[in-house]
Design a protein around this motif. Structure first.
Motif, short mmCIF file in Angstrom:
data_model
loop_
_atom_site.label_atom_id
_atom_site.label_comp_id
_atom_site.label_asym_id
_atom_site.label_seq_id
_atom_site.Cartn_x
_atom_site.Cartn_y
_atom_site.Cartn_z
N ARG A 1 0.88 -1.40 -0.21
CA ARG A 1 -0.24 -0.07 0.15
C ARG A 1 0.59 1.09 -0.09
N ASP A 2 0.36 2.46 -0.56
CA ASP A 2 1.05 3.24 -0.85
C ASP A 2 0.43 4.92 -0.24
N TYR A 3 0.09 6.28 0.07
CA TYR A 3 0.38 6.81 0.09
C TYR A 3 -0.48 7.77 -0.64
N LYS B 1 -0.03 5.38 -7.30
CA LYS B 1 0.90 5.26 -7.90
C LYS B 1 1.01 6.21 -8.91
N ASN C 1 1.18 9.52 -7.71
CA ASN C 1 2.68 10.13 -7.13
C ASN C 1 3.25 10.86 -8.12
N TYR D 1 8.52 0.12 -8.47
CA TYR D 1 8.68 -0.18 -6.76
C TYR D 1 9.76 -1.41 -6.76
N TYR E 1 8.22 -1.29 -1.90
CA TYR E 1 7.34 -0.07 -1.08
C TYR E 1 7.24 0.60 -0.49
N ASN E 2 6.09 1.78 -0.01
CA ASN E 2 6.46 1.86 1.05
C ASN E 2 6.75 0.80 3.31
N GLN E 3 5.22 0.81 2.09
CA GLN E 3 4.52 -0.37 3.56
C GLN E 3 3.81 -1.38 2.65
#
Lengths: 445, 246
Positions: A117-119, A241, A244, A254, A259-261
Motif C-alpha cells: 500500500r502507498d499514500y 502510484k 504520485n 517499485y 513499496y513504502n509499506q
C-alpha cells in the motif's frame, strides 16, 4: 488401604465433627471466594481491554516497512511486557520491499496475503457538490478490501477502476467553503453511489498551482474500526502510484525503490508474533497489534497475580485455621491413633487419613468458596456493567461487555488449590500423628 | 511338644524418668507354646504391660530378642511391624479403646478397613463376631450406650476380626465388675479352646483359673510361683519395701 475405604473413613471422620469442620471451612470459603472474585476482576479488566484492542486493530495484520540501512532502525520484538517497538542501534543492511521481497514474505508459512500500500504524497482536496474536505488517501494493492479484514457498512469492499471505498468518518470531514457567517452548517453528505471529485495539487518551479481532478464513484463505506481507516479513502494502488508520479514528475519503479509499506495478513492471530519475528529476521520492520496485545496481557497477568496474591493471603489465614483444627483433632484422637496402629494401620495409612481430612476441609471450603465467589462475581458484573454503561453513554465511549469474567479454569484451579492448601496445612499434624509411638499414643491421657 | 510360638531372650526395657533409669524389664527370657492360655501375673510396675506392648510390637525394646512364629519383631521396621500386627495379633485393652463416635459394629469392623476387605464382607463379619460375643442386638449402639462389660466384649470381637493366631490382653477385666470380668475371661477361654494362643497380663489372681500356663513377674524379672507368693505375702503384711519400683 484401598482408596474408597480411605475416602469413606475420611468422610466419616469429617462428619463426626461437623461444626468444627464447618467453622474451619468458612475460612477457606472466604479465601477461595476472594481468589475467585479478584482474579475474575483482573481477567475481566484484561478481557475488556483486549476486546477494545481487537476493535481497533485486526490482530491478523502485520505492518511491514523497509529498512533503509544505517543506525537507528526499528526492531519489533515479540517478547515481554515492555515496549512493543524498540530502537536498534545496530547497523542494518538495507532491505527494500520489492516485488521479489513480497514473494519472499508470501512464502512464510501461515501468511495468507501480502498486500502493498502507498499514500498519496501531495496535497489533495475532495469535493462533493459545493462541499470540500481533506482526507487521507491510501492506495491499496488489492481489489477487495475484505482481504484485509475490512467490512463494508454500506455498499461493497470491492475496488474497481473509477471507484472509491471510504472510511465511515470521511463524510464528517466535508465542509462548505462558501458558508457565510450565521448560515447553518450542512449535515455530512450521504456519499454512497455518489460521484466525488478528487483534486490533486502540485506546484511548478515558478510556484504556480497545478490541479488535476479525478471523478470517482463511492461504492462502499467501511464499518467503523476506531483507527486510521475511518478517516481514509481507499483507491487502487496503481491509481495512487500514477498520481504520485504526476505530482513528483518522475516514474516510480517499485522493483527498484520498493513499496513504502506492505500489509501481511496471517491466517491465525496466534501466529502473528512468530511471523513478525520471521519478517524481522529477513531485515524488514514488522509491527503487529499482537505485540501490543501481548504487552497488555503481560501487564494484566501481573495484575491478576497481585489480585490472586491478595486472595491467597486470605487463604493463608484459612490454612493456619486448618492446621490448628488438625493439630487439635490429633491431640484429641491420640488414643485413636494408637488404636489404629495397634490394629495394623501403617504410618502411611495414618498419614493418608489425616492428610485426607485436612484436604477434605480445604476441598469443602474451596467448593463453597467458588460458589460464593462466582455468585459475587456475577453480582459485581451486573452492577459494574450498569454503572460503566452509564459512564460510557455520558462520555461517548463503547460500553464494556464484561467487567468481571470467570473463566472455567479458575474455579477448577481454585478448588485444586484450596484442597492442596488444606493438605499442606495438615501435613505437619498428620506427620506427627503418623510417627507417634503406638504405646505412647495408647497411654495418652 | 510344639516349638514355642513366642521366644523372648534377655529382653530389656529401660527408660528414663526424672533422671532415674527405670528397668521395666531387666533380662526377661521365656518361651510360650502355641495354643496355650498364658496369664502373666505381677503387681503394678512389675513390667507386665511393658512385656505385652513389646510382644505386640507397639514399643521398642532396649535390647534382647523377641520372636513370634519365627519372625524377629526386634528386627522389623515400623511398616513390617504394622503388617505383622494386622496379620497375627489381636489386642484387648483395659480401657477398651473403642471409638466413641462409631457404633459397636463399626468399631468391630474398624481394623478391617486397613486390609482391603470389601465393605459388605466387613459388616457381615462384624455382625457375626458381635453375635459370637452375645451382642448381636447391640450392633448399632455406640460405646456410651453400652455397659463396661459389653464394651469389653465389643473389644474382644474387634480383636478377633482379622482372625489372629495370638490374642494379647492387657488387664482385660481391670475396669469390670466381677460378673462382667468372668464373662470376658470365659470368652478368652473359648478363644483358647478354638485353637488360638491367648496371653493375658493381669494382677488379678482369679484369672489364673482359666490359664494353662502362668508367668510371674516381679521388678522386671521372671520369678517362680513361690518367690512371687512370698513377695505377695510380704506386701499383704504391710512390708515397707515397695514391690513396684526398683
Amino acid at each position: 488401604m484401598k482408596f474408597f475405604d480411605l475416602l469413606r473413613l475420611i468422610l466419616g471422620n469429617l462428619s463426626r465433627r461437623k461444626a468444627r469442620v464447618a467453622l474451619t471451612a468458612i475460612g477457606v470459603v472466604i479465601g477461595t471466594a476472594a481468589v475467585v472474585i479478584l482474579v475474575s476482576l483482573g481477567i475481566g479488566l484484561q478481557k475488556s481491554a483486549t476486546d477494545q484492542l481487537y476493535g481497533i486493530g485486526d490482530l491478523t495484520l502485520i505492518d511491514v516497512m523497509p529498512t533503509y540501512g544505517g543506525e537507528g532502525g526499528y526492531y519489533v520484538g515479540s517478547g515481554g511486557g515492555g515496549p512493543a517497538i524498540s530502537l536498534s542501534s545496530e547497523l542494518q543492511e538495507p532491505a527494500l520491499l520489492t516485488n521479489s521481497a513480497l514473494e519472499q514474505l508470501r512464502l512464510i508459512p501461515g501468511v495468507k496475503a501480502v498486500i502493498p500500500r502507498d499514500y498519496l504524497g501531495t496535497q489533495t482536496v475532495i469535493r462533493y457538490q459545493r462541499m470540500e474536505g481533506g482526507v487521507n488517501i491510501i492506495g491499496i494493492g488489492t481489489n477487495d478490501l475484505s482481504t484485509l479484514g475490512m467490512e463494508a457498512g454500506q455498499g461493497t469492499t470491492d475496488l474497481a477502476k473509477g471507484t472509491v471505498v471510504i472510511g465511515v468518518m470521511t463524510p464528517y470531514n466535508f465542509y462548505d467553503p462558501y458558508q457565510r457567517p450565521g448560515q447553518e452548517t450542512p449535515p455530512p453528505p450521504e456519499l454512497l453511489n455518489e460521484q466525488i471529485q478528487l483534486i490533486v495539487i502540485k506546484w511548478d518551479q515558478d510556484g504556480n498551482e497545478i490541479r488535476k481532478t479525478l471523478s470517482l464513484r463511492v461504492t462502499g463505506i467501511l464499518n467503523e474500526t476506531g483507527g486510521e481507516a475511518d478517516y481514509s479513502i481507499y483507491l487502487p494502488l496503481d491509481l495512487v502510484k500514477s498520481m504520485n508520479e504526476w505530482a513528483y514528475g518522475t516514474r516510480i519503479n517499485y522493483n527498484k525503490t520498493g513499496y513504502n509499506q506492505v500489509i501481511v495478513k496471517v491466517e491465525d492471530p496466534n501466529q502473528a508474533l512468530d511471523i513478525a519475528d520471521q519478517i524481522t529476521a529477513l531485515g524488514f520492520q514488522a509491527i503487529s497489534p499482537q505485540s501490543f496485545l501481548q504487552g497488555i496481557n503481560n501487564t494484566f497477568l501481573i495484575l491478576q497475580l497481585v489480585f490472586g496474591g491478595v486472595g491467597a493471603i486470605a487463604l493463608l489465614v484459612a490454612a493456619i485455621g486448618i492446621a490448628n483444627t488438625m493439630a487439635m483433632s490429633i491431640l484429641e484422637r491420640t488414643r485413636e491413633i494408637g488404636l489404629m496402629k495397634a490394629v495394623g494401620a501403617t504410618n502411611r495409612d495414618v498419614l493418608s487419613i489425616f492428610l485426607g481430612e485436612a484436604a477434605g476441609i480445604g476441598f469443602i471450603g474451596g467448593l463453597g468458596g467458588i460458589i460464593v465467589g462466582w455468585l459475587a462475581a456475577q453480582a459485581i458484573n451486573v452492577i459494574a456493567i450498569i454503572y460503566l454503561a452509564g459512564q460510557a453513554s455520558q462520555q461517548g465511549g463503547a460500553p464494556p461487555s464484561v467487567a468481571v469474567y470467570t473463566p472455567i479454569w479458575l474455579p477448577i484451579f481454585a478448588l485444586i488449590f484450596s484442597t492442596f492448601i488444606g493438605m499442606l496445612s495438615g501435613l505437619y499434624p498428620a506427620l506427627r500423628a503418623a510417627t507417634m509411638i503406638p504405646v505412647q499414643a495408647l497411654k495418652y491421657e | 511338644m510344639d516349638s514355642p510360638l513366642i521366644r523372648i531372650t534377655d529382653l530389656k526395657k529401660h527408660y528414663q524418668m526424672g533422671g532415674t533409669t527405670v528397668r521395666a524389664l531387666d533380662g526377661v527370657s521365656l518361651d510360650i507354646e502355641p495354643h496355650t492360655f498364658t496369664v502373666v501375673m505381677g503387681p503394678s510396675g512389675s513390667g507386665k504391660s511393658s512385656l505385652l506392648y513389646l510382644l505386640g510390637g507397639l514399643d521398642r525394646s532396649t535390647s534382647g530378642q523377641i520372636s513370634i512364629g519365627g519372625e524377629r519383631l526386634d528386627q522389623m521396621d515400623e511398616n513390617a511391624l504394622a503388617l505383622f500386627r494386622r496379620r497375627t495379633l489381636g489386642f484387648i485393652f483395659q480401657s477398651y479403646n473403642l471409638i466413641t463416635s462409631m457404633n459397636a459394629a463399626e468399631n468391630v469392623s474398624f481394623p478391617m478397613q486397613f486390609t482391603g476387605i470389601p465393605n459388605a464382607e466387613r459388616n457381615q463379619r462384624a455382625l457375626q463376631l458381635l453375635e459370637q460375643v452375645g451382642l448381636a442386638d447391640r450392633a448399632h449402639h455406640r460405646p456410651a450406650e453400652l455397659s463396661g462389660g459389653q464394651q469389653q466384649r465389643v473389644a474382644v470381637a474387634r480383636a478377633l476380626v482379622n482372625n489372629p493366631s495370638l490374642i494379647l490382653a492387657d488387664e482385660p477385666t481391670g475396669n469390670l465388675d466381677t460378673a462382667s470380668g468372668v464373662t470376658v475371661m470365659q470368652l478368652l477361654s473359648e478363644l483358647h479352646r478354638s485353637g488360638r494362643t491367648v496371653l493375658v497380663v493381669t494382677h488379678d489372681p482369679r484369672m489364673t483359673r482359666f490359664a494353662t500356663h502362668k508367668i510371674y513377674l516381679l521388678d522386671g524379672h521372671v520369678v517362680d510361683e513361690d518367690e512371687y507368693q512370698s513377695a505377695a505375702l510380704e506386701m499383704s503384711q504391710g512390708s515397707n519395701e515397695s514391690l513396684e519400683i526398683k
